[in-house]
Design a protein around this motif. Sequence first.
Motif, PDB file in Angstrom:
ATOM      1  N   MET A 165      25.654 -16.612  51.321  1.00  0.00           N
ATOM      2  CA  MET A 165      24.395 -17.250  51.697  1.00  0.00           C
ATOM      3  C   MET A 165      24.373 -17.601  53.175  1.00  0.00           C
ATOM      4  O   MET A 165      25.364 -18.077  53.727  1.00  0.00           O
ATOM      5  N   ARG A 166      23.220 -17.333  53.796  1.00  0.00           N
ATOM      6  CA  ARG A 166      23.058 -17.668  55.207  1.00  0.00           C
ATOM      7  C   ARG A 166      23.055 -19.180  55.374  1.00  0.00           C
ATOM      8  O   ARG A 166      22.518 -19.926  54.557  1.00  0.00           O
ATOM      9  N   ARG A 167      23.660 -19.635  56.476  1.00  0.00           N
ATOM     10  CA  ARG A 167      23.754 -21.067  56.737  1.00  0.00           C
ATOM     11  C   ARG A 167      22.374 -21.687  56.906  1.00  0.00           C
ATOM     12  O   ARG A 167      21.472 -21.084  57.479  1.00  0.00           O
ATOM     13  N   PHE A 168      22.220 -22.902  56.387  1.00  0.00           N
ATOM     14  CA  PHE A 168      20.984 -23.673  56.569  1.00  0.00           C
ATOM     15  C   PHE A 168      20.950 -24.132  58.020  1.00  0.00           C
ATOM     16  O   PHE A 168      21.687 -25.035  58.426  1.00  0.00           O
ATOM     17  N   SER A 169      20.087 -23.509  58.820  1.00  0.00           N
ATOM     18  CA  SER A 169      20.140 -23.704  60.267  1.00  0.00           C
ATOM     19  C   SER A 169      19.599 -25.072  60.682  1.00  0.00           C
ATOM     20  O   SER A 169      18.934 -25.774  59.910  1.00  0.00           O
ATOM     21  N   MET A 170      19.875 -25.420  61.938  1.00  0.00           N
ATOM     22  CA  MET A 170      19.411 -26.679  62.480  1.00  0.00           C
ATOM     23  C   MET A 170      17.880 -26.723  62.527  1.00  0.00           C
ATOM     24  O   MET A 170      17.262 -27.765  62.259  1.00  0.00           O
ATOM     25  N   MET A 217      25.168 -33.178  63.941  1.00  0.00           N
ATOM     26  CA  MET A 217      25.484 -32.642  62.619  1.00  0.00           C
ATOM     27  C   MET A 217      26.038 -31.234  62.713  1.00  0.00           C
ATOM     28  O   MET A 217      27.050 -30.895  62.095  1.00  0.00           O
ATOM     29  N   TYR A 218      25.341 -30.406  63.481  1.00  0.00           N
ATOM     30  CA  TYR A 218      25.720 -28.999  63.554  1.00  0.00           C
ATOM     31  C   TYR A 218      26.808 -28.750  64.584  1.00  0.00           C
ATOM     32  O   TYR A 218      27.400 -27.675  64.611  1.00  0.00           O
ATOM     33  N   ALA A 219      27.089 -29.746  65.422  1.00  0.00           N
ATOM     34  CA  ALA A 219      28.217 -29.626  66.342  1.00  0.00           C
ATOM     35  C   ALA A 219      29.489 -30.159  65.705  1.00  0.00           C
ATOM     36  O   ALA A 219      30.584 -29.628  65.941  1.00  0.00           O
ATOM     37  N   ARG A 220      29.362 -31.218  64.896  1.00  0.00           N
ATOM     38  CA  ARG A 220      30.524 -31.824  64.231  1.00  0.00           C
ATOM     39  C   ARG A 220      30.195 -31.978  62.760  1.00  0.00           C
ATOM     40  O   ARG A 220      29.766 -33.039  62.295  1.00  0.00           O
ATOM     41  N   GLY A 221      30.401 -30.903  62.021  1.00  0.00           N
ATOM     42  CA  GLY A 221      30.051 -30.876  60.615  1.00  0.00           C
ATOM     43  C   GLY A 221      30.825 -31.871  59.772  1.00  0.00           C
ATOM     44  O   GLY A 221      30.281 -32.451  58.828  1.00  0.00           O
ATOM     45  N   ALA A 222      32.112 -32.105  60.096  1.00  0.00           N
ATOM     46  CA  ALA A 222      32.933 -33.023  59.305  1.00  0.00           C
ATOM     47  C   ALA A 222      32.382 -34.439  59.371  1.00  0.00           C
ATOM     48  O   ALA A 222      32.327 -35.150  58.369  1.00  0.00           O
ATOM     49  N   GLU A 223      31.947 -34.848  60.573  1.00  0.00           N
ATOM     50  CA  GLU A 223      31.390 -36.195  60.728  1.00  0.00           C
ATOM     51  C   GLU A 223      30.077 -36.326  59.955  1.00  0.00           C
ATOM     52  O   GLU A 223      29.799 -37.364  59.343  1.00  0.00           O
TER      53      GLU A 223
END
Length: 421
Positions: free
Chosen positions: A74-79, A163-169
């Motif tokens: 599945m394609r990533r849910f983009s910003m 969110m999209y720069a630091r997914g873990a956070e």
Amino acid sequence: MSAPTPDSEFPPVITTEPQVSLRAILTGAILGGALAMANIYTGLKIGWGFNMSITAALLAFGLWTVIGALDKKMRRFSMLENNLNQTGASAAASISSAGLVSAVPALTMLNGHDWSYPELAIWIFCCSGLGVFVAVLFRRQMLVQEKLPFASGIASAETLKEMYARGAEAMARVKALLYGAGAAAFWKLAVQFAHIKALAFAGPSLPLSGDGAAAKVGVTSLSAGHVAFALDPSLLMVGAGAIIGVRIGTWMLVGAIASWFLIGGYVIDQGWVAVSVKEVANVLKIGGTEVWTIPVKNVLVGANPGPWLLWPGVALLVTSSLAALAWAAPQFVRAFRGSKGASAPVDRTHDVPRAWLWGGVAFMTALTLIAGHVFFGMHPLVGLTAVALTGILAVVALRVSGETNVTPVGPMGKVTQLAFG
């Protein structure tokens, strides 16, 4: 990513990521529906609604991250998709401010008006559609020319980028949301099934005159529990207090103590409300077993100073609204006069044609007048006056929201009521 156009007031358009997708629209609609119900319940319960942009963005990010982990293809849910999602979800959540927690229930309480779904849907559509066209009409003036900050939008954009720069956070924040939701759901079920009720405070006490109405039924001092001060077993109040902050929460507590305890005690002592007395006790039961008992003797029955407190409360609210309107007068003038100097050039790529906007305003105004006359017998001149006044006050609300991040929906509504009264 395309290059920015010369003298453009907008960032370059990202063409490498999808934006308007079916899943983004459906995610925003589903989350918006759930968050709208939450805001309506909160608005009816405590009179507030909350901006749900960041909540919707976090929930969608967590949902599609989990789905993506299960389906690697599945394609990533983009910003940009998430931005569309949070826009739709927060707009749906804000529908409570279109009268669903103010004018709509007020009309039912005043004359027992029974709203049908088509009637309610059409009326809310008219109010919301008119507001959208008025807002877009002043979008360029406030966003492009004067560059008002609109802090909620900036916070949402920064949250999306983080969110999209630091997914873990971001996932840690999603987990915090889910933990809070789980705790609130568990406690609500416990309160419901264990029949946990509010615990009235036994103290402190306020001495009463020896010959007052309360003294005649054997009560010589007024405790906080007598006038309904109680520990409400609701995490809704805890969450609302965490969001609104210490300053507003403190002043609400001061207002409650000054009005319901001090002024309310005077009202009761003067005999302006009928009272009687009975013996009760606070008993906390869990599963039918008593775990905590606090005796509260000589509890006053019918000691409700609310009808008397309504009038000074309304006076304070209306006066505060007029003061806020007067304070916003310079912003009001600037909004209609426009900023000094040459105006920004028209951007045909991003600007909505003015003819479309004015046509939309005219159409929604006509639709609102028709709906008001059919549903409520409102005279067209009354409806037209209301629309004109609403448009003027909407400009003030937009500017105040852009500069302070607080939308004065309540004060603007009270000013409208006062003007018609």
